[in-house]
Design a protein around this motif. Sequence first.
Motif, short mmCIF file in Angstrom:
data_model
loop_
_atom_site.label_atom_id
_atom_site.label_comp_id
_atom_site.label_asym_id
_atom_site.label_seq_id
_atom_site.Cartn_x
_atom_site.Cartn_y
_atom_site.Cartn_z
N TRP A 544 77.27 84.99 -0.99
CA TRP A 544 75.81 85.03 -1.00
C TRP A 544 75.23 84.74 0.37
N LEU A 545 75.90 83.89 1.15
CA LEU A 545 75.45 83.65 2.52
C LEU A 545 75.60 84.92 3.36
N ALA A 546 76.74 85.62 3.19
CA ALA A 546 76.94 86.86 3.93
C ALA A 546 75.91 87.91 3.53
N LEU A 547 75.67 88.02 2.23
CA LEU A 547 74.68 88.99 1.74
C LEU A 547 73.29 88.66 2.29
N ALA A 548 72.97 87.37 2.33
CA ALA A 548 71.67 86.96 2.88
C ALA A 548 71.56 87.34 4.35
N GLY A 549 72.64 87.18 5.10
CA GLY A 549 72.62 87.56 6.51
C GLY A 549 72.40 89.05 6.70
N VAL A 550 73.04 89.87 5.87
CA VAL A 550 72.88 91.32 5.95
C VAL A 550 71.44 91.72 5.60
N VAL A 551 70.93 91.16 4.50
CA VAL A 551 69.57 91.50 4.05
C VAL A 551 68.54 91.08 5.09
N LEU A 552 68.70 89.88 5.64
CA LEU A 552 67.73 89.41 6.64
C LEU A 552 67.76 90.29 7.89
N SER A 553 68.95 90.67 8.33
CA SER A 553 69.04 91.53 9.51
C SER A 553 68.40 92.89 9.24
N TYR A 554 68.60 93.41 8.03
CA TYR A 554 67.97 94.69 7.68
C TYR A 554 66.44 94.57 7.70
N TYR A 555 65.93 93.48 7.13
CA TYR A 555 64.48 93.30 7.09
C TYR A 555 63.91 93.16 8.50
N MET A 556 64.57 92.37 9.34
CA MET A 556 64.04 92.07 10.66
C MET A 556 64.12 93.25 11.62
N TYR A 557 65.12 94.08 11.48
CA TYR A 557 65.32 95.14 12.47
C TYR A 557 65.05 96.55 11.94
N MET A 558 64.96 96.70 10.63
CA MET A 558 64.65 98.02 10.07
C MET A 558 63.27 98.05 9.42
N VAL A 559 62.92 97.00 8.69
CA VAL A 559 61.66 96.99 7.95
C VAL A 559 60.52 96.43 8.79
N ASN A 560 60.74 95.29 9.44
CA ASN A 560 59.69 94.61 10.20
C ASN A 560 60.19 94.29 11.61
N PRO A 561 60.33 95.31 12.45
CA PRO A 561 60.92 95.09 13.79
C PRO A 561 60.08 94.22 14.71
N ALA A 562 58.83 93.93 14.33
CA ALA A 562 58.01 93.04 15.17
C ALA A 562 58.37 91.58 14.96
N LEU A 563 59.06 91.27 13.87
CA LEU A 563 59.37 89.87 13.56
C LEU A 563 60.29 89.21 14.58
N PRO A 564 61.37 89.85 15.06
CA PRO A 564 62.22 89.18 16.06
C PRO A 564 61.46 88.75 17.31
N ALA A 565 60.55 89.60 17.80
CA ALA A 565 59.77 89.23 18.98
C ALA A 565 58.86 88.04 18.69
N ALA A 566 58.30 87.99 17.49
CA ALA A 566 57.43 86.87 17.12
C ALA A 566 58.24 85.57 17.04
N ILE A 567 59.43 85.66 16.47
CA ILE A 567 60.30 84.48 16.39
C ILE A 567 60.70 84.02 17.79
N LYS A 568 60.97 84.99 18.66
CA LYS A 568 61.34 84.66 20.05
C LYS A 568 60.22 83.90 20.74
N ARG A 569 58.98 84.34 20.53
CA ARG A 569 57.84 83.64 21.14
C ARG A 569 57.66 82.25 20.54
#
Length: 662
Positions: A544-569
Amino acid sequence: MAPLVGAVLAGLFGTKFGGNHIGRKITHSLTILGVLAAFIISAMTLKSVVVDGARFNATLYEWMVVGGLKMEVGFLVDGLTAMMMCVVTFVSLMVHIYTIGYMEEDAGYNRFFSYISLFTFSMLMLVMSNNMLQLFFGWEAVGLVSYLLIGFWYNKPTAIFANMKAFLVNRVGDFGFILGIGLIAAYANTLNYGEVFAQADALAKLSFPGTEWMLVTVICICLFIGAMGKSAQFPLHVWLPDSMEGPTPISALIHAATMVTAGIFMVARMSPVFELSDTALSFILVIGSITALFMGFLGIIQNDIKRVVAYSTLSQLGYMTVALGASAYSVAVFHLMTHAFFKALLFLGAGSVIIGMHHNQDIRWMGGVRKYMPITWITSLLGSLALIGTPLFSGFYSKDSIIEAVHESHLWGAGFANFAVLAGVFVTAFYSFRMYFLVFHGKERYDQNPDAHHDDHHAHDDHGHGHDAKPHESPWVVWLPLVLLAIPSVVIGYFTIEPMLYGDFFKDAIFFNLDKHHAMREMAEAFHGPWAMAVHGLTTMPFWLALAGVVLSYYMYMVNPALPAAIKRAFGPVYRLLENKYYLDWINENIVARGARALGTAFWKGGDQAVIDGAIVNGSWKAIGRLAGVVRWLQSGYIYHYAFAMLLGIFVLMTYFVWFNK
């Protein structure tokens, strides 16, 4: 010997050194045939070991005898050796074939084949040795050849810096390693594995002179410091990411199945000694845990495709080290084997992407590569699924076994280790599929790269294509090794977990004290076959941890690509900490290196120049010169001078006797 013969022939007759008498085709044919012969012999050896129970342990000849200490050349073949031989030669064979396509335009083509064949020979000598002397020879040989390979493009300043960094950091680890070997030689009076293991209980009763420390603890920690350098454990890991400056094929060879696993192999081979020191095992457990978790964090922010895989290697080496510390040596070696296949696959897959993307390595300027490179895409996906521990894939069986072994361990540091390996599952899945999604899915960004000349190497540009050209699938000599590596990446864990962990595969090769360290016994009681383990794995926390990592990466880089930059700031200081790699390079360069230079300068000027040269050497001859000057004045050769001296002496003596006889 076959890889050595190929390396020598290619090095002597295929390069400028020997007059370039043989062409590229003959060079790669000779070296590939040499490694192929080694692989076939290794496979036959493995069959004899597994099916017939064959074993070999003999000294071929004595090199020298020093005070009763024999320095010998000999070979040991058992389950551990045979498995390592097959893994090393198979991965090396795949790298040799792959190199034909990857290095086709490089001016150092023949020299590169000579180096990688010599590297294979050195690693085989390391794993086949039956004594510490020959182990050390192979240990240093792989270090030397890795220096040549990392700095293969010797006109690149970054490559020269990287290979020197690797060389120096490994010398730090090797200093500890040779101290451990020296202590074994001093107290056991032998370097032969079998003879050392026979005296292990006696060594455990001794204390290190002048302290209350157990001698065996000091030996084990010194040996493990060597493993920390070679297998890139914190804080001696800093050389490995920079070694990406070398060509991609050597990244797969060094970081998958050969050099970086030498430390894991060595500790497993020396398990009868390590089992005697809980302190050393706890030290190994904590170091491995730090490496597994914190190096994984660094993989999250990397944008160079090869560096993402490099930090993944660091993290997975940490997992292997954790298993060693939990006294689950066979689990560590099992993960070493499975990791060799899927990590070589991922490195070579990254190289295939680099070729297809005309030597762009920045994953931010890729995207949508899947439809242009279908073979590279599917094999990279299989490798990524194996890496994150997907049930039924090879990485699942080895990684979950490590997590279970740590959970069952009661050594000091096991609590932190348990947290680290579980958190590492999520981190691994996140950075692995971040790379996967950015490279193979989403919008095509290859024509938007502002750094158009982000070359993998200086010698060739784009295989004749412009930087705005579409990606293309690699030639068959590149994708065929990917396919052949993908097969064991998927299935080998399923078929080998039972004999390697719970059978007799490592009989007489790896030793467990199940009364003190019972993790393997409890794991064996809970094991009900590979299929049952995979089904149960679908319900466990790691999945479940691995699945969560895959899902989160998909959301952050495919669905909402603005989120990584916001987290970085939002988390600027944390990002800078990761971007600067915990400032370890800065500490090494500005504190350790400058401190060492300052200390060296003080010893040089204060000790060497002032004391040794100034006081002892120059002072002695000046004092003798002055004394000689006085003596020369007294020895004038004139009789009246001597007569005067005699009269003066008589006067002094008479005065002395008169004065003291009153």
